[in-house]
Design a protein around this motif. Sequence first.
Motif, PDB file in Angstrom:
ATOM      1  N   UNK A  37      53.536  63.894  41.960  1.00 27.27           N
ATOM      2  CA  UNK A  37      52.789  62.656  42.267  1.00 27.27           C
ATOM      3  C   UNK A  37      53.571  61.369  41.969  1.00 27.27           C
ATOM      4  N   UNK A  38      54.893  61.491  41.727  1.00 30.66           N
ATOM      5  CA  UNK A  38      55.700  60.270  41.551  1.00 30.66           C
ATOM      6  C   UNK A  38      55.857  59.545  42.887  1.00 30.66           C
ATOM      7  N   UNK A  39      55.927  60.320  43.977  1.00 32.24           N
ATOM      8  CA  UNK A  39      56.001  59.740  45.316  1.00 32.24           C
ATOM      9  C   UNK A  39      54.642  59.962  45.968  1.00 32.24           C
ATOM     10  N   UNK A  40      54.044  58.905  46.481  1.00 32.40           N
ATOM     11  CA  UNK A  40      52.730  59.073  47.110  1.00 32.40           C
ATOM     12  C   UNK A  40      52.575  58.115  48.281  1.00 32.40           C
ATOM     13  N   UNK A  41      51.755  58.550  49.235  1.00 29.71           N
ATOM     14  CA  UNK A  41      51.499  57.720  50.411  1.00 29.71           C
ATOM     15  C   UNK A  41      50.222  58.228  51.078  1.00 29.71           C
ATOM     16  N   UNK A  42      49.705  57.437  51.997  1.00 32.37           N
ATOM     17  CA  UNK A  42      48.570  57.891  52.801  1.00 32.37           C
ATOM     18  C   UNK A  42      49.107  58.142  54.204  1.00 32.37           C
ATOM     19  N   UNK A  43      48.960  59.381  54.685  1.00 33.30           N
ATOM     20  CA  UNK A  43      49.504  59.751  55.985  1.00 33.30           C
ATOM     21  C   UNK A  43      48.330  59.983  56.922  1.00 33.30           C
ATOM     22  N   UNK A  44      48.089  59.023  57.801  1.00 32.47           N
ATOM     23  CA  UNK A  44      46.901  59.075  58.647  1.00 32.47           C
ATOM     24  C   UNK A  44      46.859  60.352  59.481  1.00 32.47           C
ATOM     25  N   UNK A  45      45.762  61.055  59.387  1.00 31.86           N
ATOM     26  CA  UNK A  45      45.574  62.256  60.197  1.00 31.86           C
ATOM     27  C   UNK A  45      45.963  63.548  59.509  1.00 31.86           C
ATOM     28  N   UNK A  46      46.640  63.460  58.369  1.00 29.68           N
ATOM     29  CA  UNK A  46      47.091  64.692  57.700  1.00 29.68           C
ATOM     30  C   UNK A  46      45.914  65.586  57.304  1.00 29.68           C
ATOM     31  N   UNK A  47      44.848  64.961  56.766  1.00 34.14           N
ATOM     32  CA  UNK A  47      43.702  65.747  56.314  1.00 34.14           C
ATOM     33  C   UNK A  47      43.039  66.519  57.444  1.00 34.14           C
TER      34      UNK A  47
END
Length: 253
Positions: A37-47
């Motif tokens: 969790x050191x690198x995090x982002x929101x990737x639209x559509x991944x879920x």
Amino acid sequence: MARRKKVYEGKAKILYEGPEPGTLVQYFKDDATAFNAEKRDVIEGKGVLNNRLSEYFMTGLNAIGVPTHFLKRLNMREQLIRAVEIVPLEVIVRNYAAGTIAKRLGLEEGTALPRPIVEFCLKDDALGDPLVAEEHIMAFGWASQQDLDDMVAIALRVNDFLSGVMYGVGIRLADFKIEIGRVYENDFQRLILADEISPDSCRLWDIETGQKLDKDVFRRDLGNLTDAYTEVARRLGVLPSNATPITKPTLIN
Ligand code: TYD
């Protein structure tokens, strides 16, 4: 309408109370994390993609007799699952060297392993999910010898199934991680596959080009993660936009 109760929130998913006792609703978020969790982002559509892909793999596994927690998909981001008691171990199966085994044993990424290798890591973010031996697992009571035998058997069946499905669409399954849950039925307990199976927890390489189609795209900044997962979903025929029945009549001329 009453607000439903959140039971647990993890890095990529949320669990809500289900409609009946013994069930939960698993919600797939768009959040991506790597390196503990050191690198995090929101990737639209991944879920949405992971919900569909996990449904696809779990349904196939159920069909060949591998017990899973999956009951049904509810909507774009949610699925109904059986509530389980998660065994605090990540079960990893490796066919080709990559990631930590490559580093640990000095193997070049992509080296074919002599046979599928099953590893266990303790599920503990604070410790960085350390690799543990069977000796530790039994001494600390995380699982019994019978549990271990059952977990290895499930992991190897999942490996055969997933490797075959992926090979059929030109993808090499280098490795993957699964989680196992305990369910209690009367006086008995048994182990079933839980959590998810998606490109978040697998290494998938195009057989022809070696292109990475998994979370390494995010870990190593290799491009657009949604594009990679969409490619996997497209090859398997499970894209959300492919939801029309495949039996739909086609007019010729
Ligand atoms: P591994 O090479 O041990 O770790 P890393 O992904 O940090 O290089 O991982 C092997 C496979 O298991 C890989 O496909 C990622 C997956 N995995 C998870 O999804 N979550 C985890 O917590 C761990 C330890 C592995």
